[in-house]
Design a protein around this motif. Structure first.
Motif, short mmCIF file in Angstrom:
data_model
loop_
_atom_site.label_atom_id
_atom_site.label_comp_id
_atom_site.label_asym_id
_atom_site.label_seq_id
_atom_site.Cartn_x
_atom_site.Cartn_y
_atom_site.Cartn_z
N GLU A 250 0.76 -1.36 0.04
CA GLU A 250 0.06 -0.04 0.11
C GLU A 250 1.00 1.36 -0.10
N ARG A 251 2.05 1.25 0.75
CA ARG A 251 2.61 2.45 0.93
C ARG A 251 3.62 2.66 -0.47
N ARG A 252 3.87 1.63 -0.88
CA ARG A 252 4.52 1.76 -2.34
C ARG A 252 3.45 2.39 -3.36
N ARG A 253 2.43 1.74 -3.30
CA ARG A 253 1.30 2.41 -4.41
C ARG A 253 1.03 3.85 -3.86
N GLU A 254 1.35 4.15 -2.81
CA GLU A 254 0.91 5.55 -2.52
C GLU A 254 2.05 6.50 -3.32
N ILE A 255 3.61 6.09 -3.16
CA ILE A 255 4.59 6.54 -3.82
C ILE A 255 4.30 6.63 -5.35
N ALA A 256 4.01 5.34 -5.87
CA ALA A 256 3.68 5.50 -7.42
C ALA A 256 2.76 6.51 -7.66
N ASP A 257 1.49 6.12 -6.89
CA ASP A 257 0.57 7.04 -7.58
C ASP A 257 0.88 8.50 -7.46
N ARG A 258 1.68 8.99 -6.59
CA ARG A 258 2.09 10.38 -6.68
C ARG A 258 3.07 10.76 -7.79
N TYR A 259 3.91 9.77 -8.10
CA TYR A 259 4.79 9.70 -9.10
C TYR A 259 4.11 9.84 -10.58
N LEU A 260 3.01 9.17 -10.52
CA LEU A 260 2.12 9.08 -11.94
C LEU A 260 1.50 10.18 -12.07
N ARG A 261 1.00 10.87 -11.03
CA ARG A 261 0.01 12.20 -11.07
C ARG A 261 0.88 13.29 -11.12
N GLU A 262 1.87 13.22 -10.45
CA GLU A 262 2.65 14.58 -10.35
C GLU A 262 3.90 14.70 -11.13
N ILE A 263 4.20 13.84 -11.59
CA ILE A 263 5.53 14.08 -12.59
C ILE A 263 4.87 14.38 -14.07
N ILE A 264 5.32 15.68 -14.41
CA ILE A 264 4.86 15.97 -15.52
C ILE A 264 6.11 16.66 -16.08
N ASN A 265 6.53 16.20 -17.27
CA ASN A 265 7.72 16.60 -18.05
C ASN A 265 7.69 15.85 -19.30
N ALA A 266 7.58 16.55 -20.37
CA ALA A 266 7.32 15.92 -21.55
C ALA A 266 8.76 15.22 -21.92
N CYS A 267 9.89 15.39 -21.38
CA CYS A 267 11.09 14.69 -21.77
C CYS A 267 11.08 13.15 -20.96
N VAL A 268 10.14 12.98 -20.03
CA VAL A 268 10.19 11.87 -19.11
C VAL A 268 8.90 11.04 -19.31
N CYS A 269 9.02 9.64 -19.82
CA CYS A 269 7.87 8.96 -20.05
C CYS A 269 7.72 8.10 -19.03
N LEU A 270 6.43 8.25 -18.41
CA LEU A 270 5.94 7.61 -17.13
C LEU A 270 5.55 6.13 -17.50
N PRO A 271 5.64 5.04 -16.75
CA PRO A 271 5.34 3.75 -16.95
C PRO A 271 3.73 3.58 -17.15
N GLU A 272 3.52 2.78 -18.05
CA GLU A 272 2.00 2.39 -18.59
C GLU A 272 1.35 1.52 -17.50
N THR A 273 0.22 1.81 -17.12
CA THR A 273 -0.40 0.55 -16.35
C THR A 273 -1.38 -0.28 -17.04
N ARG A 274 -1.60 -1.34 -16.89
CA ARG A 274 -2.67 -2.21 -17.34
C ARG A 274 -3.94 -2.30 -16.45
N ASN A 275 -5.07 -2.06 -17.18
CA ASN A 275 -6.42 -1.98 -16.41
C ASN A 275 -6.48 -3.26 -15.60
N GLU A 276 -6.35 -4.41 -16.24
CA GLU A 276 -6.72 -5.79 -15.53
C GLU A 276 -5.46 -6.08 -14.21
#
Ligand SMILES: *Cc1c(COP(=O)(O)O)cnc(C)c1O
Length: 373
Positions: A250-276
């Protein structure tokens, strides 16, 4: 403020008292290899995964080596494996004399289902997928393909303890799931450890024999086996950590969620997550232009942020596999990933201000150049 790439001391400190209590109790028990602690851990790890059986071993590589051996996979056989994985998975195949056949990854860094069929031959015995970086592969489709071609599905779960695909834990889709408990893994020990889960009782018995010199009873050696036993201390410590896995994930998911939401840089490609699939975020891997990668890592380091690369050399280009005769260009997707991936810090006990610093510094990198892309 410096941000480490990983910090195992923090992980230890989260449940320090419980670990120390367990260590003392094992030391005082007078029994150190293959005993009550190993049996208890095996039972609870199997239940936690929804598997019937678990066999503890001494590390993740040996989990794979013993697993393939128990299936009789050997010289002349081919095993399909992804081209961008960790080399240990491939070595588990080669150690049995079998030949690894590489398949390129999809956009989630896992094996691309659509590219498997073209690699199947009359020698193919198994497909060994890795749920890389913590996210489950497209495992139901792969299982259907394996069933259609009468191939054995095997899962390397060393980076994906308790990751799920459509609500079911990885390691339970195929014939066997292989785990590592190396200290940096999400369920990490304080030394080496590994395990195999399976619903097949015959395989369970074979694996128990193989890990202990091939003996089913003392001095009754059935086959030439290995010494690949899990020790009591590691098993006991793993049982302690296993109880806290939900919190840890759960704590790792919190960190990852923040990275996914808040890292906004056109030079940095974030990881894709699969729905299933639910990732357990063993690693948080971004991609940048290969020509800018060194600059990105240097910039982060100058701001006190350590990063890593998983992995810089794909197995087919490794010295260890020069005899397979592959060259640059043979697996362009894996090679492109190898040249462009950067792993950002994510670890147990990471503080929110450290997470915020990573976000802030990453967002300021190459701001002018990239904002125009
Ligand atoms: C860590 C790892 C292994 C090997 O595990 P060890 O315990 O280090 O031998 C195998 N496969 C993958 C995908 C891993 O990440």
């Amino acid at each position: 403020m410096k941000v480490d790439f990983n910090n195992l001391k923090r992980s230890y400190e989260l449940y320090q008292n419980e670990y120390e209590e367990k260590v003392l109790s094992v030391l005082r028990s007078g029994w150190y290899v293959l005993g009550k602690e190993v049996r208890e851990f095996e039972a609870s790890f199997a239940v936690a995964n929804g598997a019937k059986h678990c066999v503890g071993v001494d590390n993740g590589l040996n989990a794979i080596i013993l697993g393939l051996r128990a299936l009789g996979i050997c010289k002349g056989d081919e095993v399909i494996v992804q081209s961008n994985g960790y080399i240990a998975t491939v070595m588990g195949i080669s150690a049995n004399g079998a030949t690894p056949i590489f398949v390129e990854p999809d956009e989630f860094y896992n094996m691309d289902v659509s590219k498997i069929e073209g690699k199947i031959t009359s020698r193919t015995k198994a497909v060994l997928i890795t749920h890389l970086y913590g996210q489950a592969s497209n495992v139901i489709k792969i299982k259907e393909l394996c069933d259609a071609y009468n191939l054995i599905l095997l899962e390397d779960c060393a980076q994906a303890h308790f990751a799920q695909f459509e609500g079911k834990f990885v390691g339970t889709f195929g014939e066997m799931g292989f785990f590592s408990f190396y200290p940096t893994k999400n369920l990490g020990a304080f030394g080496d450890g590994g395990a195999i889960i399976t619903n097949n009782e015959i395989l369970e018995k074979k694996l128990q024999t193989l890990r202990n010199y091939g003996s089913d009873k003392k001095y009754n050696n059935q086959v030439i086996g290995y010494n690949a036993r899990l020790d009591e201390l590691q098993a006991g410590l793993l049982s302690v950590k296993l109880k806290h896995m939900d919190e840890i994930i759960e704590r790792r998911r919190e960190i990852a969620d923040r990275y996914l939401r808040e890292i906004i840089n056109a030079c940095v490609c974030l990881p894709e997550t699969r729905n299933e699939s639910t990732s357990i975020w063993h690693l948080f891997v971004v991609r940048v232009d290969p020509n800018l990668r060194e600059d990105f890592r240097k910039y982060l380091l100058e701001h006190g942020i350590a990063t890593d690369i998983h992995y810089p050399i794909p197995p087919h280009l490794s010295m260890a596999y020069k005899e397979l005769g592959y060259k640059t260009g043979d697996f362009p997707i894996a090679e492109n990933y190898a040249n462009s991936v950067v792993s950002l810090p994510i670890f147990d006990g990471m503080k929110m201000e450290e997470v915020e610093k990573v976000i802030d510094i990453t967002n300021k990198w190459k701001l002018e150049e990239c904002s125009t892309i």
